[in-house]
Design a protein around this motif. Structure first.
Motif, PDB file in Angstrom:
ATOM      1  N   MET A 177     -18.106  13.670  29.797  1.00 58.24           N
ATOM      2  CA  MET A 177     -17.940  12.452  29.056  1.00 58.24           C
ATOM      3  C   MET A 177     -17.107  11.477  29.888  1.00 58.24           C
ATOM      4  O   MET A 177     -17.037  11.600  31.083  1.00 58.24           O
ATOM      5  CB  MET A 177     -17.297  12.768  27.710  1.00 58.24           C
ATOM      6  CG  MET A 177     -17.867  14.030  27.079  1.00 58.24           C
ATOM      7  SD  MET A 177     -19.122  13.708  25.831  1.00 58.24           S
ATOM      8  CE  MET A 177     -19.710  15.334  25.473  1.00 58.24           C
ATOM      9  N   GLY A 178     -16.480  10.509  29.249  1.00 60.97           N
ATOM     10  CA  GLY A 178     -15.643   9.600  29.995  1.00 60.97           C
ATOM     11  C   GLY A 178     -16.407   8.545  30.770  1.00 60.97           C
ATOM     12  O   GLY A 178     -15.893   7.979  31.719  1.00 60.97           O
ATOM     13  N   HIS A 179     -17.654   8.280  30.384  1.00 60.92           N
ATOM     14  CA  HIS A 179     -18.438   7.254  31.053  1.00 60.92           C
ATOM     15  C   HIS A 179     -18.264   5.927  30.319  1.00 60.92           C
ATOM     16  O   HIS A 179     -17.969   5.894  29.124  1.00 60.92           O
ATOM     17  CB  HIS A 179     -19.923   7.640  31.069  1.00 60.92           C
ATOM     18  CG  HIS A 179     -20.172   8.937  31.767  1.00 60.92           C
ATOM     19  ND1 HIS A 179     -20.139   9.076  33.122  1.00 60.92           N
ATOM     20  CD2 HIS A 179     -20.452  10.168  31.269  1.00 60.92           C
ATOM     21  CE1 HIS A 179     -20.405  10.329  33.451  1.00 60.92           C
ATOM     22  NE2 HIS A 179     -20.592  11.005  32.344  1.00 60.92           N
ATOM     23  N   PRO A 180     -18.463   4.806  30.985  1.00 54.76           N
ATOM     24  CA  PRO A 180     -18.373   3.513  30.301  1.00 54.76           C
ATOM     25  C   PRO A 180     -19.432   3.407  29.220  1.00 54.76           C
ATOM     26  O   PRO A 180     -20.549   3.899  29.371  1.00 54.76           O
ATOM     27  CB  PRO A 180     -18.627   2.499  31.416  1.00 54.76           C
ATOM     28  CG  PRO A 180     -19.352   3.275  32.473  1.00 54.76           C
ATOM     29  CD  PRO A 180     -18.804   4.666  32.403  1.00 54.76           C
ATOM     30  N   THR A 181     -19.083   2.782  28.127  1.00 56.98           N
ATOM     31  CA  THR A 181     -20.005   2.694  27.001  1.00 56.98           C
ATOM     32  C   THR A 181     -20.943   1.519  27.156  1.00 56.98           C
ATOM     33  O   THR A 181     -20.601   0.494  27.725  1.00 56.98           O
ATOM     34  CB  THR A 181     -19.233   2.552  25.672  1.00 56.98           C
ATOM     35  OG1 THR A 181     -18.423   1.371  25.740  1.00 56.98           O
ATOM     36  CG2 THR A 181     -18.362   3.755  25.421  1.00 56.98           C
ATOM     37  N   THR A 182     -22.159   1.700  26.653  1.00 56.98           N
ATOM     38  CA  THR A 182     -23.143   0.632  26.593  1.00 56.98           C
ATOM     39  C   THR A 182     -23.467   0.395  25.132  1.00 56.98           C
ATOM     40  O   THR A 182     -23.920   1.308  24.453  1.00 56.98           O
ATOM     41  CB  THR A 182     -24.430   1.041  27.343  1.00 56.98           C
ATOM     42  OG1 THR A 182     -24.091   1.305  28.706  1.00 56.98           O
ATOM     43  CG2 THR A 182     -25.468  -0.050  27.277  1.00 56.98           C
ATOM     44  N   PRO A 183     -23.207  -0.778  24.578  1.00 53.92           N
ATOM     45  CA  PRO A 183     -23.444  -0.994  23.156  1.00 53.92           C
ATOM     46  C   PRO A 183     -24.899  -0.723  22.783  1.00 53.92           C
ATOM     47  O   PRO A 183     -25.826  -1.104  23.493  1.00 53.92           O
ATOM     48  CB  PRO A 183     -23.101  -2.477  22.963  1.00 53.92           C
ATOM     49  CG  PRO A 183     -22.198  -2.802  24.090  1.00 53.92           C
ATOM     50  CD  PRO A 183     -22.659  -1.971  25.241  1.00 53.92           C
ATOM     51  N   ALA A 184     -25.085  -0.018  21.681  1.00 57.64           N
ATOM     52  CA  ALA A 184     -26.428   0.230  21.164  1.00 57.64           C
ATOM     53  C   ALA A 184     -26.450  -0.206  19.711  1.00 57.64           C
ATOM     54  O   ALA A 184     -25.628   0.232  18.919  1.00 57.64           O
ATOM     55  CB  ALA A 184     -26.774   1.707  21.270  1.00 57.64           C
ATOM     56  N   ARG A 185     -27.351  -1.111  19.384  1.00 61.05           N
ATOM     57  CA  ARG A 185     -27.384  -1.598  18.014  1.00 61.05           C
ATOM     58  C   ARG A 185     -27.817  -0.486  17.064  1.00 61.05           C
ATOM     59  O   ARG A 185     -27.189  -0.220  16.067  1.00 61.05           O
ATOM     60  CB  ARG A 185     -28.337  -2.797  17.924  1.00 61.05           C
ATOM     61  CG  ARG A 185     -28.210  -3.582  16.625  1.00 61.05           C
ATOM     62  CD  ARG A 185     -28.861  -4.952  16.743  1.00 61.05           C
ATOM     63  NE  ARG A 185     -30.298  -4.877  16.987  1.00 61.05           N
ATOM     64  CZ  ARG A 185     -30.884  -5.198  18.134  1.00 61.05           C
ATOM     65  NH1 ARG A 185     -30.148  -5.623  19.152  1.00 61.05           N
ATOM     66  NH2 ARG A 185     -32.192  -5.112  18.291  1.00 61.05           N
ATOM     67  N   ALA A 212     -30.989   2.993  36.785  1.00 60.00           N
ATOM     68  CA  ALA A 212     -30.509   1.959  35.866  1.00 60.00           C
ATOM     69  C   ALA A 212     -30.742   2.371  34.415  1.00 60.00           C
ATOM     70  O   ALA A 212     -29.860   2.199  33.557  1.00 60.00           O
ATOM     71  CB  ALA A 212     -31.205   0.630  36.154  1.00 60.00           C
ATOM     72  N   THR A 213     -31.906   2.927  34.114  1.00 57.44           N
ATOM     73  CA  THR A 213     -32.191   3.368  32.749  1.00 57.44           C
ATOM     74  C   THR A 213     -31.293   4.538  32.376  1.00 57.44           C
ATOM     75  O   THR A 213     -30.778   4.615  31.255  1.00 57.44           O
ATOM     76  CB  THR A 213     -33.673   3.771  32.620  1.00 57.44           C
ATOM     77  OG1 THR A 213     -34.491   2.680  33.050  1.00 57.44           O
ATOM     78  CG2 THR A 213     -34.026   4.118  31.184  1.00 57.44           C
ATOM     79  N   PHE A 214     -31.077   5.447  33.320  1.00 56.28           N
ATOM     80  CA  PHE A 214     -30.178   6.574  33.088  1.00 56.28           C
ATOM     81  C   PHE A 214     -28.774   6.085  32.758  1.00 56.28           C
ATOM     82  O   PHE A 214     -28.128   6.575  31.821  1.00 56.28           O
ATOM     83  CB  PHE A 214     -30.163   7.484  34.313  1.00 56.28           C
ATOM     84  CG  PHE A 214     -29.152   8.589  34.255  1.00 56.28           C
ATOM     85  CD1 PHE A 214     -29.243   9.591  33.302  1.00 56.28           C
ATOM     86  CD2 PHE A 214     -28.098   8.628  35.160  1.00 56.28           C
ATOM     87  CE1 PHE A 214     -28.301  10.623  33.252  1.00 56.28           C
ATOM     88  CE2 PHE A 214     -27.152   9.650  35.117  1.00 56.28           C
ATOM     89  CZ  PHE A 214     -27.263  10.651  34.154  1.00 56.28           C
ATOM     90  N   ALA A 215     -28.290   5.103  33.506  1.00 54.50           N
ATOM     91  CA  ALA A 215     -26.943   4.577  33.257  1.00 54.50           C
ATOM     92  C   ALA A 215     -26.834   3.974  31.863  1.00 54.50           C
ATOM     93  O   ALA A 215     -25.800   4.123  31.191  1.00 54.50           O
ATOM     94  CB  ALA A 215     -26.586   3.540  34.321  1.00 54.50           C
ATOM     95  N   ARG A 216     -27.877   3.289  31.400  1.00 54.84           N
ATOM     96  CA  ARG A 216     -27.850   2.704  30.056  1.00 54.84           C
ATOM     97  C   ARG A 216     -27.780   3.790  28.983  1.00 54.84           C
ATOM     98  O   ARG A 216     -27.099   3.633  27.961  1.00 54.84           O
ATOM     99  CB  ARG A 216     -29.103   1.861  29.825  1.00 54.84           C
ATOM    100  CG  ARG A 216     -29.137   0.524  30.540  1.00 54.84           C
ATOM    101  CD  ARG A 216     -30.370  -0.261  30.120  1.00 54.84           C
ATOM    102  NE  ARG A 216     -30.377  -0.512  28.682  1.00 54.84           N
ATOM    103  CZ  ARG A 216     -31.470  -0.795  27.970  1.00 54.84           C
ATOM    104  NH1 ARG A 216     -32.646  -0.846  28.576  1.00 54.84           N
ATOM    105  NH2 ARG A 216     -31.376  -1.015  26.678  1.00 54.84           N
ATOM    106  N   ALA A 217     -28.507   4.878  29.201  1.00 50.51           N
ATOM    107  CA  ALA A 217     -28.609   5.913  28.170  1.00 50.51           C
ATOM    108  C   ALA A 217     -27.471   6.925  28.214  1.00 50.51           C
ATOM    109  O   ALA A 217     -27.253   7.656  27.239  1.00 50.51           O
ATOM    110  CB  ALA A 217     -29.944   6.647  28.317  1.00 50.51           C
ATOM    111  N   LEU A 218     -26.742   6.979  29.315  1.00 47.35           N
ATOM    112  CA  LEU A 218     -25.757   8.036  29.521  1.00 47.35           C
ATOM    113  C   LEU A 218     -24.719   8.165  28.409  1.00 47.35           C
ATOM    114  O   LEU A 218     -24.407   9.288  27.980  1.00 47.35           O
ATOM    115  CB  LEU A 218     -25.081   7.842  30.873  1.00 47.35           C
ATOM    116  CG  LEU A 218     -24.134   8.952  31.341  1.00 47.35           C
ATOM    117  CD1 LEU A 218     -24.809  10.313  31.301  1.00 47.35           C
ATOM    118  CD2 LEU A 218     -23.628   8.655  32.754  1.00 47.35           C
ATOM    119  N   PRO A 219     -24.158   7.081  27.885  1.00 48.70           N
ATOM    120  CA  PRO A 219     -23.171   7.259  26.811  1.00 48.70           C
ATOM    121  C   PRO A 219     -23.735   7.981  25.586  1.00 48.70           C
ATOM    122  O   PRO A 219     -23.004   8.704  24.904  1.00 48.70           O
ATOM    123  CB  PRO A 219     -22.761   5.823  26.470  1.00 48.70           C
ATOM    124  CG  PRO A 219     -23.032   5.050  27.713  1.00 48.70           C
ATOM    125  CD  PRO A 219     -24.271   5.667  28.288  1.00 48.70           C
TER     126      PRO A 219
END
Length: 302
Positions: free
Chosen positions: A1-9, A149-156
């Protein structure tokens, strides 16, 4: 864990089986804490309604999932995922990401990713290992195929149920790794059963023999966690169906043949798992594959 968050509606989860239920629960807990919703859909609506009541998700129709930014699927095979994509594809918004946690086929992942990309939708194949207990604890191993890039968005969001979440290559790579993982699990299970069957026919006491093996270099996950708990006790608790393991071993063999690799042990394991499925049935727990070894040796591993 500890990854930066990406807002998801909104996130959505398709498939509330033994794995999907706790995975979707972890997702709902995470997003509820941010004031965001997790929509859930299952072919049996009652399962979605029960999930909503217990975990705070929102039961929805499949078509209502088009409002989600991230759509997870966890279904028996790639064919069921294709059906869901067929029903939703024309409704999905560009920028949505579809994350398939099914133990699917790499070729199917590549086809699905191409179809979704034409609609501006990203795709990751993200199968998991660790069983329902790992899903409940949020410690699953998640092997992900897709672009960075898609992986980074989904990682959180993947982190909500994964303890080890790694991108292993382009689309299809996650499914390829999962297939190898599962055929190895089957190979380990059958090889331990064969070894123990031969020992029993020599008059060896299996319980202390297994303890010694597990303290030595012959240990494996199957020998340490499955043989004493399920095989010796004859309590084959249904957790992961033998039919699904045989299917995954078949996918591994298809992949080996596609790249013309030499893998005789994996091929033999896939063949034996299919034989075990034919012998004892596909709906039993995968550990009952040892019954094939027992029948061939006329012994019971207890």
């Amino acid at each position: 864990m500890g990854h930066p968050t990406t807002p998801a509606r909104i996130a959505a989860f398709i498939g509330l089986g033994a794995m999907g239920t706790p995975m979707a629960a972890q997702l709902a807990r995470h997003l509820n804490g941010q004031g965001r919703a997790t929509l859930v859909w299952n072919r049996t609506p009652g399962k979605a309604e029960a999930h909503a009541a217990e975990y705070g998700s929102v039961a929805a129709s499949l078509e209502d999932l088009d409002s989600a930014d991230f759509i997870f699927s966890c279904l028996p095979t790639s064919a069921e995922v294709d059906t869901c994509i067929d029903r939703l594809l024309s409704r999905l918004r560009p920028g949505t990401v579809w994350i398939d946690c099914t133990s699917g086929r790499p070729a199917a992942a590549r086809e699905q990713a191409a179809r979704l990309a034409a609609a501006g939708v990203g795709f990751l194949d993200a199968p998991v290992s660790g069983g329902p207990a790992g899903a409940r604890a949020g410690t699953l191993a998640v092997m992900v195929g897709g672009d960075e890039a898609t992986f980074a968005r989904a990682l959180p969001l993947l982190d909500t149920f994964g303890g080890t979440v790694l991108r292993v290559g382009p689309v299809g790579s996650g499914f390829a790794v999962k297939a190898v993982n599962n055929v190895l699990m089957g190979l380990h299970l059958l090889s331990v059963a064969e070894g123990l069957a031969s020992l029993k026919k020599q008059g060896v006491d299996l319980a202390p023999a297994l303890t010694v093996l597990n303290a030595g270099s012959g240990a494996s996950f199957s020998s340490q966690n499955k043989i004493s708990q399920q095989v010796f006790t004859r309590r084959f608790s249904p957790m992961f169906r033998l039919g699904l393991l045989a299917k995954d071993a078949g996918i591994a063999l298809e992949n080996v043949q596609e790249v013309q690799a030499s893998a005789p042990l994996l091929a033999q394991a896939a063949m034996l798992l299919r034989a075990a499925q034919a012998t004892v049935g596909g709906d039993v727990d995968h550990t009952e594959a040892v019954r094939l070894v027992e029948a061939l040796n006329n012994v019971e591993l207890s």
